[in-house]
Design an enzyme around this catalytic site. Structure first.
Site, PDB file in Angstrom:
ATOM      1  N   LYS A   1      33.552  34.687  48.282  1.00 39.09           N
ATOM      2  CA  LYS A   1      34.956  35.059  48.454  1.00 39.09           C
ATOM      3  C   LYS A   1      35.249  35.570  49.866  1.00 39.09           C
ATOM      4  CE  LYS A   1      35.656  34.326  44.010  1.00 39.09           C
ATOM      5  NZ  LYS A   1      34.292  34.068  43.517  1.00 39.09           N
TER       6      LYS A   1
ATOM      7  N   ASP B   1      27.583  44.632  40.587  1.00 40.19           N
ATOM      8  CA  ASP B   1      27.912  43.260  40.964  1.00 40.19           C
ATOM      9  C   ASP B   1      29.009  43.360  42.020  1.00 40.19           C
ATOM     10  OD1 ASP B   1      28.520  40.611  41.249  1.00 40.19           O
ATOM     11  OD2 ASP B   1      29.038  40.252  39.151  1.00 40.19           O
TER      12      ASP B   1
ATOM     13  N   TRP C   1      33.384  39.400  33.684  1.00 45.05           N
ATOM     14  CA  TRP C   1      33.314  38.025  34.180  1.00 45.05           C
ATOM     15  C   TRP C   1      32.583  37.171  33.149  1.00 45.05           C
ATOM     16  CZ3 TRP C   1      28.824  35.958  37.345  1.00 45.05           C
ATOM     17  CH2 TRP C   1      29.062  34.660  37.790  1.00 45.05           C
TER      18      TRP C   1
END
Length: 459
Positions: free
Chosen positions: A304, A268, A187
């Site tokens: 999300k 993560d 990311w």
């Protein structure tokens, strides 16, 4: 600091200007505005003296920052007037009509908060207690022994980014010699976070461009070669940007190497429940490491899976070897958070606590997550079908089906990605990543045409 220059149009007037300058304290004093100032003194005999003073800003040495590689995509998309345009850059869920979606269960939780007349008082530094309990149980399982034994330090933080940044500050302060290993690719914000925290990092191989799949041998070799005691940043599920996850058997081997080298696993977890549709399945990797008795860092986000993008709600969890260790870690995380942002926001935390804490709403949330994950799976399948039907070259596009989550790593390079935007009005990151959450079934054929053209016709 101000600099001044005088340009004499009629030099006999110089003495008059000098005298005036003394009276008013000089041309450079008590001036705070930036830019140029022009002063003109006129005499009756028509001779003119012009004094030009230029103030230089204290910020002259501050350069213009480059556009954010992800958020900048949305800005470019908004400026495009084409009716064909598609925004596949930012990872935010959209409906089949490509509209933002607020979960029904979130609306119910917010209505409940209004009915109760919730206040807006400051939270403690560690955040909302009900949220911290709910998020740790959601991540690790409510009956996990590490929770019951008080081995988990949990702090509510500012979504995934804030949780990662807080952990990075902790690493920099208490493990100043340690290095963080980051997957290649990863990311886009991971490197920024550790750079700003002054934590050194290096990359471990993850993606194999030849197979558009996992470079498992590279992962193992690079983790083995890292200095003992390194922090290894792992994506809990739905690896961003590739969408390629290790199998359960591969996770076991990764855990073996990390344990043997006395590394610290740092997960993560941004997509729990959103990748497969199952909260438990998407937490497999984290729970595997915890079950082995390893100390673990885990950053969480609810952007999300609950669609709370703007609420900035997440947590940093540290699984420790003893309750007194967890207490000390918790105290130092709070100490770091206090000057950083003082305390976290309350609204999103209460939404999470209400949804997870109420059996009915919790069940409704799981159903909505399954629907969102299912829509993305359907889009993924349709894109594969369109590519396979339209591409007559014989290229194997099945890697798209082996990926998981909201992203697909197309294998397109920068020039090919530029063609997607310049010719086809499809906005994406320059590493070839597309967000399937921003794609509809109706647009799959158009996207397939663009990918085929870019892949075959652009070097």
């Amino acid at each position: 600091m101000a600099t001044a220059a005088a340009f004499s149009v009629s030099s006999p007037a110089a003495s008059a200007v000098a005298a005036r300058s003394k009276v008013f304290g000089g041309v450079n004093q008590a001036r705070t505005r930036t830019g140029c100032r022009v002063g003109i003194t006129r005499k009756n005999f028509g001779r003119v003296m012009m004094a030009l003073a230029v103030d230089v800003s204290r910020f002259e040495g501050v350069p213009m920052a480059p556009p954010d590689p992800i958020l900048g995509v949305s800005e470019a998309f908004k400026a495009d007037k084409s009716e064909l345009k598609l925004n596949l850059g930012v990872g935010a869920y959209r409906t089949e009509e490509l509209q933002p979606y607020v979960l029904n269960v979130v609306k119910k939780a917010e209505n409940l908060m209004l009915e109760k007349g919730e206040n807006k008082e400051y939270l403690p530094i560690e955040g909302l207690a009900a949220f911290n309990k709910a998020t740790a149980e959601l991540l690790l399982g409510a009956d996990n022994p590490v929770i019951n034994q008080g081995l988990v330090a949990t702090l509510q933080s500012l979504s995934g980014t804030g949780s990662l940044r807080l952990a990075a500050a902790f690493i920099q302060r208490y493990f100043p010699e340690a290095k963080v290993l980051i997957s290649s690719p990863t990311w886009g914000n991971h490197k920024n976070i550790f750079n700003d925290a002054r934590v050194p990092w290096s990359e471990y191989r993850y993606y194999d461009p030849k197979t558009v799949g996992l470079d498992f041998e590279g992962i193992i070799a690079d983790i083995e070669a890292a200095p003992e005691g390194s922090f290894v940043l792992l994506h809990g599920c739905a690896h961003n940007p590739t969408g390629i996850d290790p199998t359960p058997e591969q996770w076991e081997k990764i855990a073996d190497v990390i344990q043997e080298k006395k590394h610290m696993p740092f997960f993560d977890v941004a997509y729990q429940g959103f990748a497969s549709g199952s909260l438990d399945e998407d937490a497999f990797s984290v729970r595997l490491f915890v079950k082995r008795g390893m100390e673990v860092f885990v950053a969480q986000s609810y952007s999300k899976n609950l669609g709370l993008y703007s609420e900035r709600v997440g947590a940093i969890n540290v699984v420790c070897s003893a309750p007194e260790v967890a207490d000390r870690v918790n105290s130092q995380l709070k100490r770091l958070a206090r000057p950083m942002y003082s305390n976290p926001p309350i609204h999103g935390a209460k939404i999470v606590a209400n949804v997870v804490g109420d059996p009915t709403m919790f069940g409704e949330w799981k159903q909505e997550m399954e629907l969102m994950a299912g829509r993305i799976k359907n889009v993924r399948q349709k894109l594969y079908d369109s590519l396979s039907a339209k591409d007559k070259s014989g290229k194997d596009w099945s890697f798209i089906l082996r990926q998981i989550g909201m992203f697909s790593y197309t294998g397109l390079n920068k020039a090919q990605s530029d063609n997607m935007t310049d010719k086809w009005h499809i906005y994406m990151t320059k590493d070839g990543r597309i967000s399937l959450a921003g794609l509809s079934l109706a647009k799959c054929d158009y996207l397939a045409d663009a990918i085929i053209d870019s892949f075959h016709n652009v070097n």
